[in-house]
Design a protein around this motif. Structure first.
Motif, short mmCIF file in Angstrom:
data_model
loop_
_atom_site.label_atom_id
_atom_site.label_comp_id
_atom_site.label_asym_id
_atom_site.label_seq_id
_atom_site.Cartn_x
_atom_site.Cartn_y
_atom_site.Cartn_z
N SER A 67 48.88 50.60 52.53
CA SER A 67 47.80 49.87 51.84
C SER A 67 47.82 50.17 50.34
CB SER A 67 46.45 50.20 52.44
OG SER A 67 46.16 51.56 52.30
N LYS A 68 48.16 51.40 49.96
CA LYS A 68 48.25 51.72 48.53
C LYS A 68 49.38 50.95 47.87
CE LYS A 68 46.20 56.28 48.74
NZ LYS A 68 46.42 57.72 48.62
N PHE A 69 50.51 50.82 48.57
CA PHE A 69 51.64 50.08 48.02
C PHE A 69 51.27 48.61 47.82
CE2 PHE A 69 55.32 47.32 48.80
CZ PHE A 69 56.12 47.70 47.73
N VAL A 70 50.64 48.00 48.82
CA VAL A 70 50.25 46.59 48.73
C VAL A 70 49.23 46.40 47.61
CG1 VAL A 70 49.12 44.69 49.95
CG2 VAL A 70 50.85 46.08 51.11
N ALA A 71 48.27 47.31 47.53
CA ALA A 71 47.27 47.22 46.46
C ALA A 71 47.93 47.34 45.09
CB ALA A 71 46.22 48.30 46.65
N ARG A 72 48.89 48.23 44.97
CA ARG A 72 49.60 48.41 43.70
C ARG A 72 50.34 47.13 43.30
NH1 ARG A 72 53.33 52.62 44.61
NH2 ARG A 72 51.53 53.75 45.38
N GLN A 73 50.95 46.49 44.28
CA GLN A 73 51.66 45.24 44.01
C GLN A 73 50.70 44.15 43.55
OE1 GLN A 73 54.68 46.78 43.89
NE2 GLN A 73 55.46 44.82 44.52
N SER A 74 49.55 44.07 44.21
CA SER A 74 48.56 43.06 43.85
C SER A 74 47.96 43.34 42.48
CB SER A 74 47.44 43.01 44.89
OG SER A 74 47.97 42.63 46.13
N LEU A 75 47.68 44.60 42.22
CA LEU A 75 47.10 44.97 40.93
C LEU A 75 48.08 44.78 39.78
CD1 LEU A 75 45.02 48.11 41.89
CD2 LEU A 75 44.16 45.87 41.23
N ALA A 76 49.36 44.81 40.09
CA ALA A 76 50.35 44.59 39.03
C ALA A 76 50.16 43.22 38.41
CB ALA A 76 51.77 44.74 39.59
N VAL A 77 49.83 42.24 39.21
CA VAL A 77 49.58 40.90 38.69
C VAL A 77 48.33 40.91 37.82
CG1 VAL A 77 48.98 38.52 39.29
CG2 VAL A 77 50.76 39.71 40.56
N ALA A 78 47.28 41.54 38.32
CA ALA A 78 46.03 41.59 37.55
C ALA A 78 46.21 42.31 36.23
CB ALA A 78 44.95 42.27 38.38
N ARG A 79 47.00 43.36 36.25
CA ARG A 79 47.20 44.14 35.03
C ARG A 79 48.23 43.52 34.09
NH1 ARG A 79 47.08 49.49 38.53
NH2 ARG A 79 44.84 49.83 38.53
N SER A 80 48.86 42.45 34.52
CA SER A 80 49.87 41.81 33.67
C SER A 80 49.23 41.01 32.54
CB SER A 80 50.77 40.90 34.50
OG SER A 80 50.05 39.79 34.99
#
Length: 86
Positions: A67-80
Motif C-alpha cells: 500500500s505504501k508503494f502504490v500510494a507513493r506512485q499515486s503521490l508522484a503524480v500529485a507532486r509533479s
C-alpha cells in the motif's frame, strides 16, 4: 489559487487569464487523467481469470509495504505539479 491569481493578473482580459491557467494546468491534469484511466482499465473485468487476478492484486493492498508503494506512485503524480510563486 492558480485561477484566482491569473484572473487577478489579467485584469479585465478573462480570455488571457483562462488561457494562462490552461497552459499552466494542462500537463498536470493530463497526468491525473492518465492515472485515472489506467486504474479504470483494471476495473472493466467482472468475471473470469482477469477479475480473479485483479481481486488478488487489490487484496495485496492490505500489506503495508504494498500500500505504501502504490500510494507513493499515486503521490508522484500529485507532486509533479509545483504551484507557481505569486
Amino acid at each position: 489559487y492558480v485561477l484566482a491569481h491569473e484572473l487577478h493578473s489579467a485584469g479585465d482580459d478573462y480570455t488571457a487569464a483562462f488561457d494562462r491557467y490552461q497552459q499552466l494546468m494542462a500537463p498536470y491534469v493530463a497526468r491525473c487523467q492518465t492515472l485515472a484511466l489506467q486504474a479504470l482499465k483494471t476495473d472493466r473485468y467482472s468475471s473470469g481469470w482477469r477479475a480473479t487476478l485483479r481481486n488478488l492484486v487489490l487484496r495485496t493492498l492490505r500489506i503495508p509495504i504494498v500500500s505504501k508503494f502504490v500510494a507513493r506512485q499515486s503521490l508522484a503524480v500529485a507532486r509533479s505539479f509545483t504551484l507557481p510563486e505569486y
